[in-house]
Write a protein that holds these residues in place. Structure first.
Motif, PDB file in Angstrom:
ATOM      1  N   PRO A   1       0.856  -1.244   0.036  1.00 48.28           N
ATOM      2  CA  PRO A   1       0.050  -0.026   0.089  1.00 48.28           C
ATOM      3  C   PRO A   1       0.992   1.204  -0.008  1.00 48.28           C
TER       4      PRO A   1
ATOM      5  N   GLU B   1      -2.568   5.438   1.543  1.00 48.67           N
ATOM      6  CA  GLU B   1      -3.612   4.644   2.042  1.00 48.67           C
ATOM      7  C   GLU B   1      -3.433   4.168   3.449  1.00 48.67           C
ATOM      8  N   ILE B   2      -2.156   3.993   3.635  1.00 47.46           N
ATOM      9  CA  ILE B   2      -1.883   3.777   5.074  1.00 47.46           C
ATOM     10  C   ILE B   2      -2.209   4.710   5.999  1.00 47.46           C
TER      11      ILE B   2
ATOM     12  N   VAL C   1      -6.038   4.690   6.716  1.00 43.88           N
ATOM     13  CA  VAL C   1      -6.539   3.546   7.698  1.00 43.88           C
ATOM     14  C   VAL C   1      -6.195   4.275   9.194  1.00 43.88           C
TER      15      VAL C   1
ATOM     16  N   CYS D   1      -4.841  -2.540   4.780  1.00 43.41           N
ATOM     17  CA  CYS D   1      -4.595  -2.208   3.461  1.00 43.41           C
ATOM     18  C   CYS D   1      -4.597  -3.446   2.399  1.00 43.41           C
TER      19      CYS D   1
END
Ligand code: ADP
Length: 648
Positions: free
Chosen positions: A353, A357-358, A361, A392
């Motif tokens: 990922p 994206e990380i 989350v 992810c």
């Protein structure tokens, strides 16, 4: 389907398996930690660690039972870790027990170790220029194939002793026989179906599976006579399961002064040795490597013996019954067996990922910014970031983060309180409408009367003032009721302050008292004088006693008596809400406080009242007790801590 699986009903979502898995082969879906077959190396660590017994091995017991019913002879290959798994059973006794189960012969897999170790000796000597990694541990072979295929080239292309023995039987000893390997290793089940060595072992039983089969048949191996092992005989080959066994049998030496030959056991040591290979830093000529501490530590040995004790038992066994001449002649007889094997690149990549994206989350689980990242490890991952990456990658779920979950539960509890508040309001609305309607009707009558008298000019000043005073009083009452109702319905942030519990009760009674009247319930106030104040949220306490009062009134449909008693007791304020209603059956007492438990008909109860009472009182570090007798009534007792300044 893989060789390790999750029994969903048993999985408690503790995520211990995630922590223990060296292959990141656990995927959590809806709270259940499942095994990803394409990543699992069948090392069995998750089985060992799962206290709930949710991780289990795919059993081949039924397959073995089927084989034993067929006409072909079935030969058992016993791992030489037998004495470590069944310390109270002599190998000869196990032979008899296995024959009772239907096996035609019982052989020692350790003879395979004799052949394999000689092959290792030759291979290592011939490959001086290139480091060699042993391929004896099937879990380790699988780990390299799945995660470090770049190391396949270093793996010794030699079969394991069990497969060597399978070849001895199937290729020379008795090609018609079926072969069942019995040992301490789960990964052996995967190995037997590996196309690179397949076809010579028909089934694999773990020691516990064997124990189960014997128990079903009522066979106690410890009380059997000694039977005869058959087939080629091993000598020191029996030392195979002990760490360093291969070197000893092959005559190789792991001299502490030399780094040429290294034995690496256990996940940590073996993976760090592999890393050296990957990074090209390895100085080792031969690396003998296992996932466990040797096969005596195999995941399918089910007893509490220490590794030292297990080692002692194996060494004793290996040295006791050696017939060197016979071993040598057997080795000669089977020297032509091809012991080579190949390996397969089974690399599976997880998506990598991006930072965005990380971060997304991490934000979702309230862990944006390193200062919020507790890295508590409760999710099974070492850090919040690792968890976010796993989310992810589709391996994990946000709800695995406990601190995030607790925050959410707190929110849910607040929501429950709000819902219950609306329910109480709904219940009060009807009687309050009635309560307001009466004074309003009075006001209307007096207004009309006054107007009429003024029109007729018959009104006296005192009479008019009296009517107006009555109207004022009725209107004030309405206004008070509405103000209380608005106060009750108000959404406010919980706020702790010094609260007089008697005052809370007065307020509650002023709102719900008329409902009691309507239902012929007489209420009695036995308020303790000069009650110390408690530190509490006034609105929430009001909610507590409103719920208790409404429940009590509803428990007395034919009327009755409702007593409010307050007193000070050991730095606590005690409030008893006692009714003379229907009472609560014993079997329901435990269910009180469980959200949505109700005995009331649809539309009359939602089952949140008592749950909310418990929730609020607990949050105030208080306690609720219930005493009830069916047909006689119920007393809810609430204890609230007295504020320090008030405590005597
Ligand atoms: P609800 O009132 O919506 O049913 P509660 O959580 O307030 O939900 O109460 C749960 C159940 O507990 C009630 O349905 C009733 O069976 C029982 N209960 C609570 N208080 C009393 C009481 N004072 N007397 C008898 N039963 C009670």
């Amino acid at each position: 389907m893989g060789f390790i699986f999750t029994v969903e009903e048993k999985c408690k979502g503790c995520y211990a398996c995630i922590r223990s898995c060296p292959a990141k082969a656990i995927r959590v879906k809806e709270g259940i930690a499942g095994v990803m077959d394409e990543r699992c190396v069948a090392c069995g660590y998750c089985i060992d660690i799962c206290a709930a017994g949710a991780k289990q091995t795919r059993s081949e017991v039924e397959l073995v039972r089927r084989l034993l019913k067929e006409p072909a002879p079935v030969i058992a290959l016993l791992s030489s870790s037998l004495p470590a798994a069944f310390p109270e059973v002599r190998p000869g006794q196990m032979v008899s027990a296995l024959k009772k189960l239907g096996f035609s012969e019982v052989m020692e897999a350790a003879f395979g170790a004799e052949l394999v170790c000689r092959e290792y000796g030759r291979f290592v000597a011939e490959n001086e220029s290139k480091p060699v990694i042993s391929s004896t541990c099937p879990a380790m072979v699988s780990f390299i194939e799945k995660f470090h295929p770049e190391l396949i080239d270093y793996l010794a292309p030699i079969v394991s002793p069990a497969v060597a023995m399978g070849r001895v039987v199937k290729w020379q000893y008795n090609p018609d026989a079926r072969v069942v390997f019995i040992g301490p290793c789960i990964a052996k089940k995967a190995e037997r179906s590996d196309e690179m060595v397949g076809g010579v072992i028909d089934a694999v039983l773990t020691f516990p599976e064997l124990g189960g089969m014997l128990a079903v048949k009522g066979i106690d191996p410890a009380s059997e006579e000694d039977g005869e092992l058959s087939g080629p005989r091993p000598g020191l080959g029996r030392l195979w399961p002990v760490p360093g066994g291969l070197l000893k049998i092959a005559g190789l030496s792991a001299d502490i002064l030399s780094s040429d030959i290294v034995v690496a056991e256990g996940i940590d040591r073996s993976t760090s040795c592999l890393r050296e290979f990957v990074e090209g830093k390895a100085r080792t000529k031969f690396l003998d490597i296992f996932f466990c501490q040797g096969c005596i530590d195999g995941p399918a040995i089910d007893n509490d013996l220490s590794l030292f004790e297990r080692r002692r038992l194996i060494v004793e066994y290996a040295l006791n019954e050696v017939d060197r001449a016979r071993t040598e002649s057997d080795i000669e007889r089977y020297a032509g067996i091809d012991l080579r094997r190949g390996f397969t690149d089974r690399y599976t990549e997880l998506p990598t990922p991006g930072e965005k994206e990380i971060s997304r989350v991490l934000g979702q689980i309230n862990k944006a910014g390193t200062e919020n990242q507790l890295n508590c490890g409760a999710c099974g991952y070492d850090s919040c970031r690792e968890l976010a990456i796993a989310v992810c990658q589709g391996l994990a779920e946000n709800e695995m983060c406990w601190p995030y979950l607790v925050d959410r539960l707190q929110g849910t509890q607040n929501e429950l309180i709000r819902i219950e508040k609306m329910t109480s309001l709904g219940q009060m609305a009807a009687s309050i409408a009635h309560e307001i309607n009466n004074p309003l009707a009075g006001v209307l009558v007096y207004t009309k009367l006054l107007a009429k008298k003024m029109t007729l000019d018959t009104v006296k000043k005192e009479e008019a003032l009296d009517h107006l005073a009555k109207m004022e009083s009725e209107v004030s009452r309405c206004s008070r009721i509405i103000r209380n109702l608005l106060d009750f319905a108000r959404q406010t942030e919980p706020m702790l302050r010094l609260v007089d519990v008697n005052q809370v009760l007065e307020q509650v009674i002023s709102m719900v008292g008329h409902q009691a009247h309507l239902q012929n319930v007489e209420y009695v106030k036995e308020f303790g004088p000069s009650l110390p104040k408690v530190k509490a949220d006034f609105d929430q306490l009001q909610q507590v006693f409103t719920n208790l009062m409404l429940n009590a009134i509803q428990a007395m449909p034919q009327g009755g008596k409702l007593t409010f008693k307050t007193s000070a007791e050991n730095n606590k304020v005690r409030v008893d809400v006692q009714d003379t209603g229907c009472g609560i059956p014993k079997e329901n007492l435990d269910k009180l406080g469980t959200p949505f438990f109700t005995t009331k008909e649809k539309g009359k109860g939602v089952g949140l009242g008592v749950a909310v009472v418990y929730g609020i009182v607990e949050r105030h570090d208080g306690k609720v007790e219930v005493q009830s007798e069916v047909g006689r009534g119920t007393t809810f007792t609430v204890y609230l801590g007295v504020h320090d300044d008030e405590a005597s």
